[in-house]
Design a protein around this motif. Sequence first.
Motif, short mmCIF file in Angstrom:
data_model
loop_
_atom_site.label_atom_id
_atom_site.label_comp_id
_atom_site.label_asym_id
_atom_site.label_seq_id
_atom_site.Cartn_x
_atom_site.Cartn_y
_atom_site.Cartn_z
N MET A 154 0.84 -1.20 0.00
CA MET A 154 0.00 0.00 0.00
C MET A 154 0.88 1.25 0.00
N GLU A 155 0.35 2.29 -0.59
CA GLU A 155 1.09 3.55 -0.70
C GLU A 155 0.50 4.58 0.26
N LEU A 156 1.36 5.24 1.03
CA LEU A 156 0.93 6.26 1.98
C LEU A 156 1.34 7.64 1.47
N THR A 157 0.37 8.52 1.33
CA THR A 157 0.65 9.87 0.87
C THR A 157 0.10 10.89 1.85
N GLU A 158 0.63 12.09 1.80
CA GLU A 158 0.15 13.20 2.63
C GLU A 158 -0.46 14.27 1.74
N GLY A 159 -1.46 14.95 2.26
CA GLY A 159 -2.09 16.01 1.49
C GLY A 159 -2.65 17.09 2.39
N ARG A 160 -3.10 18.15 1.77
CA ARG A 160 -3.76 19.26 2.46
C ARG A 160 -4.87 19.78 1.58
N PHE A 161 -5.94 20.23 2.21
CA PHE A 161 -6.97 20.92 1.44
C PHE A 161 -7.59 22.01 2.29
N THR A 162 -8.09 23.04 1.64
CA THR A 162 -8.73 24.14 2.35
C THR A 162 -10.19 23.80 2.56
N SER A 163 -10.58 23.72 3.82
CA SER A 163 -11.92 23.30 4.18
C SER A 163 -12.84 24.50 4.39
N THR A 164 -13.98 24.45 3.74
CA THR A 164 -15.01 25.47 3.99
C THR A 164 -15.67 25.24 5.34
N ALA A 165 -15.82 23.97 5.74
CA ALA A 165 -16.50 23.63 6.98
C ALA A 165 -15.78 24.18 8.21
N VAL A 166 -14.46 24.19 8.18
CA VAL A 166 -13.71 24.66 9.36
C VAL A 166 -12.94 25.94 9.08
N GLY A 167 -12.97 26.40 7.83
CA GLY A 167 -12.35 27.67 7.50
C GLY A 167 -10.85 27.70 7.65
N ARG A 168 -10.23 26.59 7.35
CA ARG A 168 -8.77 26.52 7.44
C ARG A 168 -8.23 25.36 6.61
N GLU A 169 -6.92 25.32 6.47
CA GLU A 169 -6.30 24.21 5.77
C GLU A 169 -6.21 23.01 6.69
N VAL A 170 -6.55 21.84 6.16
CA VAL A 170 -6.54 20.60 6.94
C VAL A 170 -5.54 19.64 6.33
N GLU A 171 -4.66 19.13 7.17
CA GLU A 171 -3.66 18.15 6.74
C GLU A 171 -4.24 16.75 6.91
N TYR A 172 -3.89 15.85 6.00
CA TYR A 172 -4.40 14.48 6.11
C TYR A 172 -3.41 13.51 5.49
N ARG A 173 -3.60 12.23 5.78
CA ARG A 173 -2.83 11.16 5.17
C ARG A 173 -3.79 10.15 4.55
N VAL A 174 -3.35 9.54 3.46
CA VAL A 174 -4.17 8.57 2.73
C VAL A 174 -3.33 7.33 2.45
N LEU A 175 -3.94 6.17 2.69
CA LEU A 175 -3.33 4.88 2.41
C LEU A 175 -4.18 4.22 1.33
N LEU A 176 -3.55 3.80 0.23
CA LEU A 176 -4.32 3.22 -0.86
C LEU A 176 -3.47 2.22 -1.63
N PRO A 177 -4.12 1.33 -2.39
CA PRO A 177 -3.35 0.37 -3.20
C PRO A 177 -2.43 1.11 -4.17
N ALA A 178 -1.20 0.65 -4.26
CA ALA A 178 -0.22 1.33 -5.11
C ALA A 178 -0.63 1.30 -6.58
N ASP A 179 -1.41 0.29 -6.97
CA ASP A 179 -1.81 0.16 -8.37
C ASP A 179 -3.26 0.55 -8.60
N LEU A 180 -3.80 1.42 -7.72
CA LEU A 180 -5.19 1.85 -7.86
C LEU A 180 -5.39 2.53 -9.21
N GLU A 181 -6.42 2.11 -9.94
CA GLU A 181 -6.68 2.63 -11.27
C GLU A 181 -7.77 3.69 -11.24
N VAL A 182 -7.67 4.64 -12.14
CA VAL A 182 -8.71 5.66 -12.27
C VAL A 182 -10.04 4.98 -12.60
#
Length: 280
Positions: free
Chosen positions: A1-29
């Motif tokens: 599995m592949e672990l990545t980090e990301g951030r997005f600007t949330s309207t619900a909390v009015g700030r940038e939120v950091e997160y991590r995602v674990l997913l299959p390395a060969d996940l297809e669109v």
Amino acid sequence: MELTEGRFTSTAVGREVEYRVLLPADLEVGEDVPLVLHLHGAMSSSASLVLARPLYEELARRGRFPRAVIACPSTPTAGGFYLNWPGGESWETLISKEFPEHLAASHHGPFTANALIGVSMGGYGALLAAFAEPERFAAVAAISPAIFPGETPQTVAEVNTPSVLGDLHRSMSYGTGDAGTYAENSVYARARRNAARIRGAALPVLVDCGAEDEFRLHEGAGYLGEVLTELRIGHELRLVQGAGHIGPEAEVRTRNAIEFVGDALTPRGAESAANRRSCP
């Protein structure tokens, strides 16, 4: 599995939120996979997914957990608690709606199902969200959830509200002590209000707690089991003898909770889980 980090600007909390995602390395669109929201406990962050990663990977290798996107947002303790604050930050909305929508847009969604796993404070948040909209979730597993053995501010003993639990207890009424406000953020009140919907959705519910929890959370877990039984809501209650809030049993219990959710997300496992959840 592949672990990545990301951030997005949330309207619900009015700030940038950091997160991590674990997913299959060969996940297809366009690949149909479920989303599992992994909610961390107090004084923690999305880094908790790093610690849980080996358990997800082990169960995936053994065929006990499906291909899935697993994500954990960093949420605050004080001023957070997975609550929607009047006129302020809406953390429940973030985890239950906005964050999954962001992940669907950025990680090959829409997802076939959503499920929740939460530890301690995250267990409270997971149950709160699942009991509010049971039709939206395929399963919820709460490990040592931060819930109290009482349904109003006045019926929870001081011994059950040490330290940060006292902060959560007060925050459930936004510091007012008002019973009606408290009930809006109560797992029990939501279960009572939405009992028919929860039964209709056949929501798989796991509540796991050490029987010697240092913060006495086993008392809240046991009380929740009584309420769910009263409401004829199918569930599994595991009070693990000899186990505390953390310790050597925590890894085994977390693995078992992940496996519970994995079963619910697979057709064969969903059928057997439904049979296990049946209540008299």
